[in-house]
Design an enzyme around this catalytic site. Structure first.
Site, PDB file in Angstrom:
ATOM      1  N   HIS A  70       0.839  -1.204   0.000  1.00  0.00           N
ATOM      2  CA  HIS A  70       0.000   0.000   0.000  1.00  0.00           C
ATOM      3  C   HIS A  70       0.874   1.254   0.000  1.00  0.00           C
ATOM      4  CE1 HIS A  70      -3.178  -2.777   1.276  1.00  0.00           C
ATOM      5  NE2 HIS A  70      -4.018  -1.856   0.809  1.00  0.00           N
ATOM      6  N   LYS A  81      -0.589   4.879   4.517  1.00  0.00           N
ATOM      7  CA  LYS A  81      -1.458   3.920   5.222  1.00  0.00           C
ATOM      8  C   LYS A  81      -0.953   3.734   6.648  1.00  0.00           C
ATOM      9  CE  LYS A  81      -3.880  -0.437   4.812  1.00  0.00           C
ATOM     10  NZ  LYS A  81      -5.163   0.159   5.175  1.00  0.00           N
TER      11      LYS A  81
HETATM   12  P1  NAD Z   1      -7.942   9.455   5.381  1.00  0.00           P
HETATM   13  O1  NAD Z   1      -6.947   9.718   6.458  1.00  0.00           O
HETATM   14  O2  NAD Z   1      -7.729  10.048   4.025  1.00  0.00           O
HETATM   15  O3  NAD Z   1      -9.406   9.929   5.853  1.00  0.00           O
HETATM   16  C1  NAD Z   1      -9.908   9.721   7.135  1.00  0.00           C
HETATM   17  C2  NAD Z   1     -10.869  10.876   7.424  1.00  0.00           C
HETATM   18  O4  NAD Z   1     -11.495  10.590   8.673  1.00  0.00           O
HETATM   19  C3  NAD Z   1     -10.150  12.232   7.562  1.00  0.00           C
HETATM   20  O5  NAD Z   1     -10.855  13.232   6.849  1.00  0.00           O
HETATM   21  C4  NAD Z   1     -10.183  12.487   9.064  1.00  0.00           C
HETATM   22  O6  NAD Z   1     -10.237  13.875   9.384  1.00  0.00           O
HETATM   23  C5  NAD Z   1     -11.470  11.762   9.449  1.00  0.00           C
HETATM   24  N1  NAD Z   1     -11.520  11.411  10.868  1.00  0.00           N
HETATM   25  C6  NAD Z   1     -10.526  10.982  11.680  1.00  0.00           C
HETATM   26  N2  NAD Z   1     -10.981  10.804  12.934  1.00  0.00           N
HETATM   27  C7  NAD Z   1     -12.296  11.127  12.899  1.00  0.00           C
HETATM   28  C8  NAD Z   1     -13.305  11.150  13.893  1.00  0.00           C
HETATM   29  N3  NAD Z   1     -13.043  10.857  15.181  1.00  0.00           N
HETATM   30  N4  NAD Z   1     -14.559  11.496  13.527  1.00  0.00           N
HETATM   31  C9  NAD Z   1     -14.844  11.834  12.233  1.00  0.00           C
HETATM   32  N5  NAD Z   1     -13.906  11.859  11.241  1.00  0.00           N
HETATM   33  C10 NAD Z   1     -12.649  11.491  11.593  1.00  0.00           C
HETATM   34  O7  NAD Z   1      -8.069   7.881   5.294  1.00  0.00           O
HETATM   35  P2  NAD Z   1      -8.713   7.004   4.120  1.00  0.00           P
HETATM   36  O8  NAD Z   1      -7.636   6.538   3.205  1.00  0.00           O
HETATM   37  O9  NAD Z   1      -9.906   7.692   3.559  1.00  0.00           O
HETATM   38  O10 NAD Z   1      -9.165   5.707   4.949  1.00  0.00           O
HETATM   39  C11 NAD Z   1     -10.105   5.806   6.006  1.00  0.00           C
HETATM   40  C12 NAD Z   1     -10.269   4.437   6.664  1.00  0.00           C
HETATM   41  O11 NAD Z   1     -10.825   3.524   5.717  1.00  0.00           O
HETATM   42  C13 NAD Z   1      -8.956   3.800   7.127  1.00  0.00           C
HETATM   43  O12 NAD Z   1      -9.208   3.065   8.310  1.00  0.00           O
HETATM   44  C14 NAD Z   1      -8.578   2.888   5.976  1.00  0.00           C
HETATM   45  O13 NAD Z   1      -7.732   1.830   6.365  1.00  0.00           O
HETATM   46  C15 NAD Z   1      -9.952   2.396   5.587  1.00  0.00           C
HETATM   47  N6  NAD Z   1     -10.100   1.903   4.206  1.00  0.00           N
HETATM   48  C16 NAD Z   1     -10.953   0.860   4.053  1.00  0.00           C
HETATM   49  C17 NAD Z   1     -11.240   0.386   2.793  1.00  0.00           C
HETATM   50  C18 NAD Z   1     -12.254  -0.727   2.670  1.00  0.00           C
HETATM   51  O14 NAD Z   1     -12.609  -1.113   1.532  1.00  0.00           O
HETATM   52  N7  NAD Z   1     -12.770  -1.238   3.801  1.00  0.00           N
HETATM   53  C19 NAD Z   1     -10.638   0.949   1.663  1.00  0.00           C
HETATM   54  C20 NAD Z   1      -9.762   2.018   1.844  1.00  0.00           C
HETATM   55  C21 NAD Z   1      -9.510   2.498   3.131  1.00  0.00           C
END
Ligand code: NAD
Length: 244
Positions: free
Chosen positions: A132, A136
C-alpha cells in the site's frame, strides 16, 4: 428511492471517493461528518451510516447507531481488540456490514483463497503479501487480515498458525503456518497476493486496485443491502452472494 447516507470521515480520501459516486449508486449523502462535527444530531435523517474515518472513532459511532437503530457499514480498519469487542456488542441491536475491503474483486479473492486452502494439501504453503501507499496507518492491511482468516478457516487451523513477520526467525518453515507480509511506499492504492507454494508448483492469486472507486461503490452497495436486515455482522461476501 435513493438511500440517504450519513458519511463519517467525509473529508478523507475514501470519503471523497464515496461522495463522488453516491448518486450513480442510487444513494444521497445527507450528512458529511468529519473531525469536529457531531454525527449524533444527523442520525435521524439518514437510512444507513457509512464510516470511513479512523478505527478509534468507530466504536462510539457504532454505539450511537445501536442506540438509534441505524444500520452501519464499517470501512475503517486497524481496530484494537477492545474496539473490536465494543463494535461487536452493537451488532446485537443493529445490522452491520464490516469488511476490510469493499471491492468485488477482493471479495472474490477471499472466496477463492478459502476454497484453495480447503482443497490443497498442507504441503502447499500459504503466504500473503500486500503493498500500500506510504500514508497507510495500519499494517498488515485489513484485507490481508481477511485473507488470513480465509486461509485459517479453509485449513481449519487455530489463529496461532498466523505469522505476521518472518524476519529474524531462522530454521525450517513449518507446514502449519501462514506468513503475512506488508510492503509500504509510493502511491499504491492496494495490492494483495496469496501464494500457495507446493513441492513442485506454485499457485498465486492476485488483486490490484486501480483507484478507490472500487471500495466506494462496494461500500454503497453494502449500504443499500444492509438496510432492513436483522441485527448481526455481515461480510461483504454475503452482500455479493459469495457463500461457500
Ligand atoms: P484518510 O486519512 O484520508 O481519511 C480519514 C478521514 O477521517 C479524515 O478526513 C479524518 O479527518 C477523518 N476522521 C478521523 N478521525 C475522525 C473522527 N473521530 N470522527 C470523524 N472523522 C474522523 O483515510 P482514508 O484513506 O480515507 O481511509 C479511512 C479508513 O478507511 C482507514 O481506516 C482505511 O484503512 C480504511 N479503508 C478501508 C477500505 C475498505 O474497503 N474497507 C478501503 C480504503 C480504506
Amino acid at each position: 428511492m435513493t438511500m440517504p447516507i450519513l458519511l463519517n470521515g467525509a473529508r478523507g480520501r475514501m470519503g471523497q471517493a464515496i461522495a463522488a459516486v453516491a448518486e450513480e449508486e442510487g444513494c444521497r449523502i445527507v450528512a458529511e461528518c468529519d473531525i469536529g462535527s457531531n454525527p449524533v444530531e444527523h442520525l435521524p435523517n439518514c437510512g444507513v451510516v457509512v464510516d470511513f474515518s479512523s478505527h478509534e472513532s468507530t466504536p462510539d459511532l457504532a454505539e450511537e447507531c445501536a442506540a438509534q437503530g441505524k444500520p452501519l457499514v464499517i470501512g475503517t480498519t486497524g481496530h484494537t481488540p477492545e474496539e473490536t469487542e465494543r463494535i461487536k456488542a452493537c451488532a446485537e441491536k443493529i445490522p452491520m456490514v464490516w469488511a476490510g475491503n469493499y471491492s468485488i474483486g477482493v471479495n472474490l479473492l477471499i472466496h477463492l483463497t478459502r476454497q484453495a486452502a480447503k482443497l490443497l494439501p498442507e504441503s502447499y504453503h500459504p503466504e500473503i503479501v500486500e503493498m500500500h501507499h506510504r500514508h497507510k496507518k495500519d499494517a498488515p492491511s485489513g484485507t490481508a487480515e481477511n485473507l488470513l482468516e480465509a486461509v485459517l478457516e479453509g485449513r481449519q487451523w487455530e489463529p496461532e498458525a498466523a505469522l505476521r513477520s518472518r524476519s529474524g526467525l531462522t530454521g525450517e518453515r513449518p507446514d502449519q503456518e501462514v506468513g503475512v507480509h506488508a510492503l509500504r511506499g509510493g502511491s499504491v492504492v492496494g495490492e494483495h497476493t496469496v501464494v500457495f507454494a507446493g513441492p513442485s508448483e506454485r499457485i498465486e492469486f492476485s488483486h490490484s486496485a486501480g483507484d478507490r472507486s472500487i471500495f466506494a461503490r462496494g461500500a454503497l452497495t453494502a449500504a443499500k443491502w444492509v438496510a432492513g436486515k436483522k441485527p448481526g455482522i455481515y461480510r461483504m461476501g454475503e452482500v455479493l452472494g459469495l457463500t461457500d
